[in-house]
Motif scaffolding. Structure first.
Motif, PDB file in Angstrom:
ATOM      1  N   ARG A   6      11.345  14.740   8.594  1.00 46.54           N
ATOM      2  CA  ARG A   6      12.189  13.810   7.881  1.00 46.54           C
ATOM      3  C   ARG A   6      12.833  12.824   8.837  1.00 46.54           C
ATOM      4  O   ARG A   6      13.073  13.137   9.989  1.00 46.54           O
ATOM      5  N   ILE A  13      16.044   8.068  -0.943  1.00 46.04           N
ATOM      6  CA  ILE A  13      14.898   8.963  -0.824  1.00 46.04           C
ATOM      7  C   ILE A  13      13.657   8.185  -1.214  1.00 46.04           C
ATOM      8  O   ILE A  13      13.609   7.570  -2.284  1.00 46.04           O
ATOM      9  N   GLY A  39      15.124  18.566  -2.878  1.00 43.77           N
ATOM     10  CA  GLY A  39      14.056  18.272  -1.935  1.00 43.77           C
ATOM     11  C   GLY A  39      13.055  19.403  -1.921  1.00 43.77           C
ATOM     12  O   GLY A  39      13.288  20.480  -2.490  1.00 43.77           O
ATOM     13  N   TYR A  44      17.139  23.282   0.075  1.00 41.90           N
ATOM     14  CA  TYR A  44      17.752  22.175  -0.639  1.00 41.90           C
ATOM     15  C   TYR A  44      18.537  22.685  -1.852  1.00 41.90           C
ATOM     16  O   TYR A  44      18.212  23.719  -2.444  1.00 41.90           O
ATOM     17  N   TRP A  78      12.307  18.854  -7.179  1.00 41.53           N
ATOM     18  CA  TRP A  78      11.145  19.523  -6.601  1.00 41.53           C
ATOM     19  C   TRP A  78      11.148  21.005  -6.958  1.00 41.53           C
ATOM     20  O   TRP A  78      12.188  21.651  -6.935  1.00 41.53           O
ATOM     21  N   TYR A 109       7.170  12.900   1.275  1.00 44.65           N
ATOM     22  CA  TYR A 109       8.617  12.964   1.057  1.00 44.65           C
ATOM     23  C   TYR A 109       9.335  12.575   2.329  1.00 44.65           C
ATOM     24  O   TYR A 109       9.046  13.108   3.400  1.00 44.65           O
ATOM     25  N   ASN A 111      13.345  12.177   3.434  1.00 40.50           N
ATOM     26  CA  ASN A 111      14.751  12.283   3.067  1.00 40.50           C
ATOM     27  C   ASN A 111      15.550  11.402   4.019  1.00 40.50           C
ATOM     28  O   ASN A 111      15.723  11.734   5.179  1.00 40.50           O
ATOM     29  N   GLU A 114      19.626  12.712   4.943  1.00 41.99           N
ATOM     30  CA  GLU A 114      19.769  14.046   5.501  1.00 41.99           C
ATOM     31  C   GLU A 114      21.059  14.167   6.315  1.00 41.99           C
ATOM     32  O   GLU A 114      21.404  13.304   7.101  1.00 41.99           O
TER      33      GLU A 114
END
Length: 227
Positions: A6, A13, A39, A44, A78, A109, A111, A114
């Motif tokens: 990430r 996102i 996530g 998550y 997710w 994906y 993020n 974060e």
């Protein structure tokens, strides 16, 4: 569990198609009460739940089909693919075992929001001792504890934890064991993981990723999640 790389730039996102989209969104059924997370990882936050037997829309899955982007009852997030079932020809299978038959597109994906806490939890998750065993479909029927996963046929008899047992579990802390995968009723604990005794015959317990669970001593599968 695949560790997802990430980045820490921007404030949104981002989801992008990583391979040619070969199909539109598909529908899948939750084999057990299944978390919808913010996530693709068990660390998550849970933002919702798909109840067992309910259908959700699958927008796409990560490469490897371990986590899928889902939409259920107005909630987007997710979910863990081994507990999402789809119609594959004449058979029902989990997404991670038959992705080519249901033609679900692959997404990536990133993020971009974060936090340091997220990174710390992800680092712990990266040092897992093993993986929870998904028995939603295709696993040994003798190890299925939650009869709802496949119906009553072949399901093991459940040892129901008493209130006193759950109180004992939460009052007697043990060191956590880091396992990849989603913690759900019916998931199997790897045989090499040491579990702990409870006062109730037929039940043991464990701290998985900070979550206490009661475990059937015979099948080594989760029968109750504390909290």
């Amino acid at each position: 569990m695949t560790i997802i790389k990430r980045t820490l730039a921007g404030s949104a996102i981002a989801l992008a198609v990583a391979a040619p989209a070969i199909a539109q969104a598909a529908d899948a059924t939750a084999a057990t009460d299944l978390n919808v997370r913010s996530g693709p990882g068990a660390w998550y936050e849970s933002v919702g739940v798909i109840p067992a037997g309910e259908m959700a829309t699958i927008e796409g899955c990560l490469d490897g089909y371990e986590w899928c982007q889902v939409s259920y009852d107005g909630t987007d997030g997710w979910s863990y693919a081994p507990y999402l079932t789809v119609q594959a020809g004449d058979n029902v299978a989990t997404i991670d075992t038959q992705p080519e038959q249901v033609e679900i597109k692959t997404v990536t994906y990133v993020n971009q929001e974060e936090t340091d806490e997220d990174k710390g939890v992800a680092a712990i998750a990266g040092g897992t001792a093993g993986a929870l065993i998904a028995y939603a479909l295709g696993g040994p029927t003798t190890a299925i504890v939650a009869s709802g996963l496949l119906g009553s046929a072949g399901a093991a008899e459940v040892v129901e934890p008493t209130t006193e047992t759950m109180t004992y579990i939460q009052s007697n802390p043990v060191e956590p064991v880091n396992l990849s995968g989603e913690i759900v009723v019916g998931a199997g604990i790897p045989a090499e993981i040491v579990t702990y005794e409870t006062p109730q015959d037929g039940l043991r317990y464990l701290n998985i990723n900070g979550q206490y669970v009661a475990i059937d001593a015979e099948t080594n599968a989760i029968v109750r999640i504390a909290g």
